[in-house]
Design a protein around this motif. Structure first.
Motif, PDB file in Angstrom:
ATOM      1  N   TRP A 170      -6.915  -1.159   1.502  1.00 37.91           N
ATOM      2  CA  TRP A 170      -5.514  -0.847   1.206  1.00 37.91           C
ATOM      3  C   TRP A 170      -5.265  -0.779  -0.299  1.00 37.91           C
ATOM      4  O   TRP A 170      -4.495   0.061  -0.765  1.00 37.91           O
TER       5      TRP A 170
ATOM      6  N   GLN B 114      -1.264  -4.070  -8.098  1.00 33.61           N
ATOM      7  CA  GLN B 114      -1.436  -4.177  -6.656  1.00 33.61           C
ATOM      8  C   GLN B 114      -2.008  -5.542  -6.266  1.00 33.61           C
ATOM      9  O   GLN B 114      -1.598  -6.138  -5.269  1.00 33.61           O
TER      10      GLN B 114
ATOM     11  N   ALA C  87      -3.931   2.530  -2.196  1.00 28.91           N
ATOM     12  CA  ALA C  87      -2.683   2.474  -2.959  1.00 28.91           C
ATOM     13  C   ALA C  87      -2.899   2.899  -4.404  1.00 28.91           C
ATOM     14  O   ALA C  87      -2.104   3.662  -4.973  1.00 28.91           O
TER      15      ALA C  87
ATOM     16  N   ARG D 126       0.829  -1.204   0.000  1.00 26.93           N
ATOM     17  CA  ARG D 126       0.000   0.000   0.000  1.00 26.93           C
ATOM     18  C   ARG D 126       0.863   1.253   0.000  1.00 26.93           C
ATOM     19  O   ARG D 126       0.544   2.242  -0.675  1.00 26.93           O
TER      20      ARG D 126
END
Length: 767
Positions: A575, A659, A579, A172
């Motif tokens: 998160w 991510q 991010a 993150r």
């Protein structure tokens, strides 16, 4: 994860054994012989010492404990090793299942049960007086093994979840910085390669235009092509494609790169081994490109050698250039930003390698990088086949060991009139129930029906084997298997949205009815003075209590696991969202500077080249390089305030996918070639939020997002997301779709399809 301290468990078992024997005998006033006390102390000491070491050597501890209890059971009085021989062996077996693989655990259970079966057969034949001894022992061993396997599964699941959450929390904070470095590096590479080549080519053409005027036309065409290529490359830097599209092999890319520098009159020789796709190949390409660009800047025309060797222990990338020729013009001197060497080292470091650079003995320059090779890939450790063969050989030997005396010593007279007792029949029924439980995950309804049918056979086995033990014990044992099946089914139903749903009331009622009939038949078959209807009522009440308790316990376990999973998914989703938004803000900030400075000057450079003004083209290229240096200097300055962060759109899918992959989820996006360059803002935002919501509930299986646009409709299809069909998630997705006049459909299992119109004809619509 902290492990429960159970080092005192062997000592506690020894104390309980001392209370059972000789404690109970002493209370009754009977003093055991000294030899029996000494033998019991030796057995207890050996067993306790073995159990104390069960965490480090579980299989050895199990074997020592079993051998000690078996040797002491013969000469010692009844009950002298009862606790250690049952609870102690079960504790060791549970530790084996917790610390070792499933094959070893199951093999230990089967070996112990088979050894005791053969031991009983060698003593009593097939007419043992008590038929439930082996069944109870096998049930104890199976329960201990199952508890150990479950503990290992829970421990691994918790450890995996903790690592995943820790990794997600680290990513993150890391994704915005990674995106900033990526754009900085890509912008540097694009500008350093293409724009420097334009300046070098234009400078060479201007210096030789009196003797070779044809070079001017070539330089102008090269400037136009390079300008357009830079524009396309910078646009791809702003929104890289998240899909794993098929690209040329790393060897082909490196060969094409060397050929491009040869067209700039650079003398380059190369030796390139085939490389696998991945971080190593990308790092090798970037290192070679940067090194050759530096040669073109500072030593144009110098002989250069590129060597890329891929081996088991490492990948060696070496770019060596000779000293520049005396008097050769350096048209690219002073064009660098000073970050090239730092980017080279960062590329090598991110790929897991190292890089060094420096002058050579003959006045040239060498860049040497050592990257991971074939052995860097993680290799799963497997148990050798010889080890498995040794395990099976030892198990088979233990199975037949009790029969050796009866095979060697032939009796004088053969027994006559032997009959099969209830023990073998109970064993066969227990094995059949175990097989049905193994099929529970694949066919839950069939497995439950088989268990209910087998429950009706236990009273038949009691009557056929002339069982004389407790009348309710066999029906109770059969009820344990059915209760376990109902508990597992209920837990799966509550835990997973895509689990096969067995009708709750129908399965529960069928199980209660079957076991009530079995218990009633067992009691009435033995004979009783209680009325039949009272026996049936009591059996029904007991079966209902046990079955409902099992199903209720499974439901509670499933809900607890589902709550923990949802909490973990919520933290991961939060998160991930944070991010991606921070990284998207960084990209947006850099993109704004890119569009207002560098791209404008590149457009002017292309215009000057098309107009045939080579001097102005070289000047505009230098201005573009200067603007790029200024932009790179400003990349790390200033942070976007959280309140001003722009909303991510479909162009941020690559950040979302990156991510998700960084947190251990396998995600792939497949955009179709028919997608328009610009989408309506509302559709763009809604489509991204739908993709974000769907990937937030994706499970462990690979998830694929497919984007397509046809007939003025944007279609987003997600596969491998079974939990996206849950009511809460479905309502959220439907609300976003209906707000824009779209539709949401589900099916087949694990697939969600969203359709959003790209044109609206109503009053508030878009075109």
């Amino acid at each position: 994860m902290k492990r429960t301290d159970d080092r005192w468990a062997p000592v506690l078992l020894t104390c309980v054994q001392a209370v059972v024997w000789p404690g109970a005998a002493l209370v009754r006033g009977a003093v055991p012989p000294a030899a029996a006390l000494l033998g019991a102390a030796l057995v207890a000491g050996v067993t306790t010492a073995a159990l104390a070491l069960r965490r480090t050597r579980p299989v050895v501890a199990l074997a020592v404990a079993v051998a000690a209890c078996a040797l002491g059971a013969g000469p010692l009085p009844a009950g002298a090793v009862a606790v250690l021989g049952t609870a102690g062996v079960a504790l060791a077996l549970c530790t084996v299942a917790t610390e070792r693989d499933t094959f070893t655990s199951v093999l230990c259970v089967v070996t112990l049960a088979a050894w005791q079966l053969m031991y009983g057969v060698s003593l009593h034949g097939l007419s043992a007086p008590d038929g439930l001894g082996l069944v109870l022992t096998a049930l104890l061993y199976t329960a201990a093994c199952g508890a150990g396997l479950r503990a290992r599964q829970v421990r691994r699941a918790r450890a995996t979840a903790e690592r995943l959450l820790a990794r997600a929390e680290a990513e993150r904070h890391r994704l915005p910085a990674v995106e900033r470095r990526r754009m900085e590096r890509e912008l540097h590479d694009v500008s350093a390669h293409h724009l420097t080549a334009v300046v070098v080519t234009a400078g060479a053409a201007l210096g030789l235009r009196d003797r070779r005027p044809e070079l001017v036309e070539e330089a102008l065409r090269f400037a136009v092509d390079s300008g357009r290529e830079v524009t396309r490359a910078l646009r791809s830097v702003r929104a890289p494609a998240p899909a794993r599209e098929e690209q040329p092999s790393p060897e082909e890319r490196l060969t094409a790169l060397v050929a491009g520098f040869r067209r700039l009159d650079q003398r380059v020789d190369c030796e390139i081994d085939p490389l696998p796709d991945g971080a190593v190949a990308d790092a090798a390409y970037g290192i070679v490109r940067e090194a050759l660009t530096n040669v073109a800047r500072h030593a144009p025309g110098a002989h250069t050698r590129v060597r890329c060797r891929y081996g088991d222990t490492g990948t060696e990338v070496v770019v060596t250039s000779a000293a520049p020729e005396a008097g050769s013009p350096t048209h690219g001197a002073g064009l660098g930003s000073g970050r090239g060497q730092g980017f080279l080292r960062s590329r090598a470091r991110e790929a897991g390698g190292t890089l060094t650079s420096g002058p050579t003995a003959d006045g040239g320059w060498e860049v040497r990088a050592v990257l991971p090779g074939r052995s860097a890939a993680p290799v799963e450790r497997t148990v050798p086949r010889t080890y498995r063969l040794a395990q099976l050989t030892a198990a088979v030997g233990l199975w037949w060991q009790p029969l050796l005396p009866s095979l060697i010593i032939r009796p004088e007279t053969a027994p006559s009139g032997a009959h099969i007792s209830a023990g073998p029949l109970f064993t066969l029924l227990a094995i059949a129930q175990a097989v049905a439980l193994l099929w529970l995950r694949r066919a839950p309804r069939t497995a439950l029906g088989v268990l209910c049918g087998l429950a009706l056979l236990w009273p038949v086995a009691m009557a056929a084997g002339t069982y004389g033990g407790p009348v309710l014990l066999p029906p109770a044992l059969s009820m344990l298997a059915t209760g376990a099946a109902l508990a597992v089914t209920a837990a799966r139903t509550c835990r997973a949205a895509d689990a096969p749903r067995t009708p709750a009331y129908l399965g529960t009622v069928a199980a209660v009815a079957a076991h009530a009939v079995a218990a009633t038949a067992a009691v009435l078959g033995r004979g009783t003075t209680v009325a039949a209807w009272q026996v049936a009522a009591g059996a029904t009440a007991g079966a209902c209590l046990v079955i409902c308790a099992a199903r209720w316990g499974g439901t509670l376990c499933g809900r607890r696991e589902r709550t923990a999973r949802n909490a973990r998914d919520a933290r991961l989703a939060g998160w991930t969202e944070e991010a991606v938004r921070d990284a998207w803000a960084e990209r947006h900030r850099i993109t704004v500077g890119l569009e207002t400075t560098v791209l404008d000057r590149i457009t002017d450079m292309v215009a000057e080249a098309e107009a045939g003004r080579l001097d102005a083209t070289a000047e505009r290229a230098r201005e573009a390089l200067a603007a790029m240096r200024a932009l790179l200097d400003a990349v790390r300055d200033g942070e976007t305030a959280p309140a001003l962060r722009p909303q991510p759109t479909l162009q941020a899918l690559d950040l979302l996918v990156r991510q998700c992959r960084a947190t251990g989820r396998d995600v792939e996006v497949r955009p179709a070639g028919r997608l328009p360059e610009r989408l309506p803002t509302a559709v763009d935002l809604a489509a991204y939020h739908v993709a974000e919501t769907v990937l937030a509930v994706a499970g462990e299986e690979p998830a694929v997002l497919e984007l397509d646009a046809a007939h003025d409709v944007l279609t987003l299809t997600a596969t491998g997301v079974p939990r996206a069909a849950a009511p809460v998630v479905r309502e959220r997705l439907t609300a976003r779709a209906t707000a824009l006049g779209g539709t949401l459909t589900t099916g087949p299992p694990g697939t969600v399809r969203l359709a959003l119109p790209l044109t609206r004809n109503d009053e508030e619509g878009w075109r």
